[in-house]
Design a protein around this motif. Sequence first.
Motif, PDB file in Angstrom:
ATOM      1  N   ARG A 128       0.883  -1.041   0.000  1.00  0.00           N
ATOM      2  CA  ARG A 128      -0.017  -0.083   0.209  1.00  0.00           C
ATOM      3  C   ARG A 128       1.033   1.261  -0.006  1.00  0.00           C
ATOM      4  NH1 ARG A 128      -4.663   0.071   4.141  1.00  0.00           N
ATOM      5  NH2 ARG A 128      -5.288   1.612   2.936  1.00  0.00           N
ATOM      6  N   ALA A 129       0.294   2.480   0.312  1.00  0.00           N
ATOM      7  CA  ALA A 129       0.903   3.661  -0.003  1.00  0.00           C
ATOM      8  C   ALA A 129       2.200   3.623   0.991  1.00  0.00           C
ATOM      9  CB  ALA A 129       0.305   4.855  -0.034  1.00  0.00           C
ATOM     10  N   VAL A 130       3.241   4.361   0.156  1.00  0.00           N
ATOM     11  CA  VAL A 130       4.386   4.703   1.354  1.00  0.00           C
ATOM     12  C   VAL A 130       4.346   6.022   2.010  1.00  0.00           C
ATOM     13  CG1 VAL A 130       6.909   5.024   1.250  1.00  0.00           C
ATOM     14  CG2 VAL A 130       6.187   3.302  -0.066  1.00  0.00           C
ATOM     15  N   THR A 131       4.334   6.335   3.259  1.00  0.00           N
ATOM     16  CA  THR A 131       3.846   7.276   4.228  1.00  0.00           C
ATOM     17  C   THR A 131       5.132   7.915   4.498  1.00  0.00           C
ATOM     18  OG1 THR A 131       4.014   5.890   6.159  1.00  0.00           O
ATOM     19  CG2 THR A 131       1.959   6.340   4.860  1.00  0.00           C
ATOM     20  N   ASP A 132       6.553   7.450   4.706  1.00  0.00           N
ATOM     21  CA  ASP A 132       7.685   8.274   5.128  1.00  0.00           C
ATOM     22  C   ASP A 132       8.754   7.611   4.883  1.00  0.00           C
ATOM     23  OD1 ASP A 132       8.815  10.216   6.478  1.00  0.00           O
ATOM     24  OD2 ASP A 132       8.363   9.900   8.456  1.00  0.00           O
ATOM     25  N   THR A 133       9.976   8.113   5.025  1.00  0.00           N
ATOM     26  CA  THR A 133      11.148   7.319   4.677  1.00  0.00           C
ATOM     27  C   THR A 133      12.116   7.973   5.749  1.00  0.00           C
ATOM     28  OG1 THR A 133      11.903   9.108   2.902  1.00  0.00           O
ATOM     29  CG2 THR A 133      10.757   6.821   2.382  1.00  0.00           C
ATOM     30  N   ALA A 134      13.140   7.351   5.893  1.00  0.00           N
ATOM     31  CA  ALA A 134      14.391   7.847   6.847  1.00  0.00           C
ATOM     32  C   ALA A 134      15.812   7.205   6.418  1.00  0.00           C
ATOM     33  CB  ALA A 134      14.320   7.422   8.364  1.00  0.00           C
ATOM     34  N   ILE A 135      16.745   8.123   6.192  1.00  0.00           N
ATOM     35  CA  ILE A 135      17.984   7.365   5.641  1.00  0.00           C
ATOM     36  C   ILE A 135      18.963   7.181   7.072  1.00  0.00           C
ATOM     37  CG2 ILE A 135      20.188   8.313   4.587  1.00  0.00           C
ATOM     38  CD1 ILE A 135      18.566  10.112   2.778  1.00  0.00           C
ATOM     39  N   ILE A 136      19.470   6.024   7.011  1.00  0.00           N
ATOM     40  CA  ILE A 136      20.379   5.514   8.016  1.00  0.00           C
ATOM     41  C   ILE A 136      21.859   6.003   7.772  1.00  0.00           C
ATOM     42  CG2 ILE A 136      21.259   3.706   9.499  1.00  0.00           C
ATOM     43  CD1 ILE A 136      18.543   2.302   8.768  1.00  0.00           C
ATOM     44  N   GLU A 137      22.123   6.917   8.600  1.00  0.00           N
ATOM     45  CA  GLU A 137      23.601   7.231   8.219  1.00  0.00           C
ATOM     46  C   GLU A 137      24.083   8.010   7.092  1.00  0.00           C
ATOM     47  OE1 GLU A 137      26.433   4.712  10.305  1.00  0.00           O
ATOM     48  OE2 GLU A 137      25.668   4.995  12.107  1.00  0.00           O
ATOM     49  N   LYS A 138      25.045   7.255   6.341  1.00  0.00           N
ATOM     50  CA  LYS A 138      25.335   7.789   5.148  1.00  0.00           C
ATOM     51  C   LYS A 138      24.528   7.377   3.910  1.00  0.00           C
ATOM     52  CE  LYS A 138      30.172   8.196   6.427  1.00  0.00           C
ATOM     53  NZ  LYS A 138      31.660   8.030   6.062  1.00  0.00           N
ATOM     54  N   GLY A 139      23.694   6.641   4.210  1.00  0.00           N
ATOM     55  CA  GLY A 139      22.457   6.333   3.029  1.00  0.00           C
ATOM     56  C   GLY A 139      22.822   4.883   2.366  1.00  0.00           C
ATOM     57  N   ARG A 140      23.537   4.110   3.039  1.00  0.00           N
ATOM     58  CA  ARG A 140      23.437   2.624   2.251  1.00  0.00           C
ATOM     59  C   ARG A 140      22.278   2.043   2.561  1.00  0.00           C
ATOM     60  NH1 ARG A 140      29.241  -0.426   3.148  1.00  0.00           N
ATOM     61  NH2 ARG A 140      27.931  -2.013   1.978  1.00  0.00           N
ATOM     62  N   ASN A 141      21.715   2.301   3.824  1.00  0.00           N
ATOM     63  CA  ASN A 141      20.255   1.568   4.024  1.00  0.00           C
ATOM     64  C   ASN A 141      19.360   2.592   4.340  1.00  0.00           C
ATOM     65  OD1 ASN A 141      22.033  -0.419   6.266  1.00  0.00           O
ATOM     66  ND2 ASN A 141      21.343  -1.106   4.202  1.00  0.00           N
ATOM     67  N   VAL A 142      18.111   2.461   4.067  1.00  0.00           N
ATOM     68  CA  VAL A 142      16.993   3.413   4.260  1.00  0.00           C
ATOM     69  C   VAL A 142      15.887   2.532   4.711  1.00  0.00           C
ATOM     70  CG1 VAL A 142      17.562   5.085   2.421  1.00  0.00           C
ATOM     71  CG2 VAL A 142      15.843   3.192   1.858  1.00  0.00           C
ATOM     72  N   LEU A 143      14.959   3.149   5.511  1.00  0.00           N
ATOM     73  CA  LEU A 143      13.715   2.858   6.092  1.00  0.00           C
ATOM     74  C   LEU A 143      12.705   3.376   5.412  1.00  0.00           C
ATOM     75  CD1 LEU A 143      14.543   3.123   9.852  1.00  0.00           C
ATOM     76  CD2 LEU A 143      14.351   0.885   8.563  1.00  0.00           C
ATOM     77  N   SER A 144      11.738   2.618   5.367  1.00  0.00           N
ATOM     78  CA  SER A 144      10.213   3.209   4.837  1.00  0.00           C
ATOM     79  C   SER A 144       9.172   2.546   5.561  1.00  0.00           C
ATOM     80  CB  SER A 144      10.173   2.835   3.226  1.00  0.00           C
ATOM     81  OG  SER A 144      10.204   1.204   3.071  1.00  0.00           O
ATOM     82  N   SER A 145       7.997   3.378   5.431  1.00  0.00           N
ATOM     83  CA  SER A 145       6.761   2.952   6.314  1.00  0.00           C
ATOM     84  C   SER A 145       5.677   3.078   5.550  1.00  0.00           C
ATOM     85  CB  SER A 145       6.438   3.756   7.504  1.00  0.00           C
ATOM     86  OG  SER A 145       6.486   5.087   7.136  1.00  0.00           O
ATOM     87  N   GLY A 146       4.662   2.297   5.717  1.00  0.00           N
ATOM     88  CA  GLY A 146       3.542   2.041   4.766  1.00  0.00           C
ATOM     89  C   GLY A 146       2.146   1.923   5.469  1.00  0.00           C
ATOM     90  N   ARG A 147       1.143   2.294   4.600  1.00  0.00           N
ATOM     91  CA  ARG A 147      -0.189   1.968   4.949  1.00  0.00           C
ATOM     92  C   ARG A 147      -0.718   0.327   5.261  1.00  0.00           C
ATOM     93  NH1 ARG A 147      -3.903   5.835   5.817  1.00  0.00           N
ATOM     94  NH2 ARG A 147      -3.199   7.945   5.271  1.00  0.00           N
ATOM     95  N   ASP A 148       0.565  -0.147   4.543  1.00  0.00           N
ATOM     96  CA  ASP A 148       0.340  -1.881   4.769  1.00  0.00           C
ATOM     97  C   ASP A 148       0.738  -2.306   6.142  1.00  0.00           C
ATOM     98  OD1 ASP A 148       3.099  -1.403   4.619  1.00  0.00           O
ATOM     99  OD2 ASP A 148       3.414  -2.607   2.776  1.00  0.00           O
TER     100      ASP A 148
END
Length: 373
Positions: A128-148
């Motif tokens: 479902r729709a992605v609601t937010d994101t966050a970059i971890i440190e220098k950006g090799r990993n990111v987080l995303s949250s969703g309505r799922d």
Amino acid sequence: MSTTTNAYADTIHLPQVTLQHDIQTVIDDVRQGITSEGEDVWISCYLNGRPSVHGKAKISPASEGEVSIEGREGVQLRRIGGGVYSAACPSLDIGETILKSPKATLGEVKSQQVSRSLVPRQLKGHSRAVTDTAIIEKGRNVLSSGRDGAVRLWDVGSGKSIRLMPVETFSPVLKISLGETTPDLPSPSPPEGATEASMDAHQAPSGLDPREVGTNDKVVCCAMQNGRFTILDLRSKRTSFTSSNSPPSAGKLSALHSIAYAPSHQLIGTGSLDGVVTMYDTRSLSNGPLYSFRRNGACIEDLAFISTSSPNSTAELVVATEDGLPYKVRVGPENPEVVEEYVGNDCDAVRVVKVGADGAIWTAGDDGVVRRY
């Protein structure tokens, strides 16, 4: 400052001071002699349970190209300089409150079609729709949250999902806040049937995916549509805490639309659909919130703590609201206090607020303008 006797019986009601959004233009017109007799600007002051005050301030030409400002009809206004003002309303017991106009605006930001060839990575996985994101440190990993009802940890290099972390009952996750873990946070809940030995192994850094960088000491706080927030430990990929329901609106559940985590102050703030900000001490999460406050029923769209190098300083929180009137509040261990109002927006919803490393406050909203305070 007052409290209510309705569904928000324990909620602190904060005062609100608004100022005509184009006051800087009016001052420039008077200074340049375009309006030789001067011009009025409006000021409105509000406090729950008491009659609002709608006053005016006369901006008149003064010597050497300057202007004078005189408040009337129940309000006081003085110009500090550099787009900064101070206003007060004695009849509502509102003392001098700082109001700031933006130092810079970045035009109208309009959506444009982007060639697919210019998109370096597309991270596909949410149902479902992605609601937010966050970059971890220098950006090799990111987080995303969703309505799922899930948070995903991504490897940017490969574009692959490293881990899916569902939240309670898969409630839609509307906002996330990333930060360092601290000793005072609750320990992650063990998997069903886990032993102490297996938990030690489960939480060990050696158990991390080799594609993970900088996740070992991080947690992500999630604001959920069911009115709760949860803390996910990125080391173990498990829940360490889930709150009780947010303060109800007339007995109904109030979705959480924003969340901010300040590990240096041991604080978490949440913002609800119906305008309530609730503060928690991470050292005593099981005891419930420290307090809740609101100004009106406008949705709390975003929250951001002011970074500080001193752990003993009082925390400050910037609040972005659907009514287009963002503000900064001092959130100490006791009652909160409004310290700054941000003007220059003509009642368009402010959806995002960020605080730069230099302390500058950035907002963006429905009018397509990014403002720097």
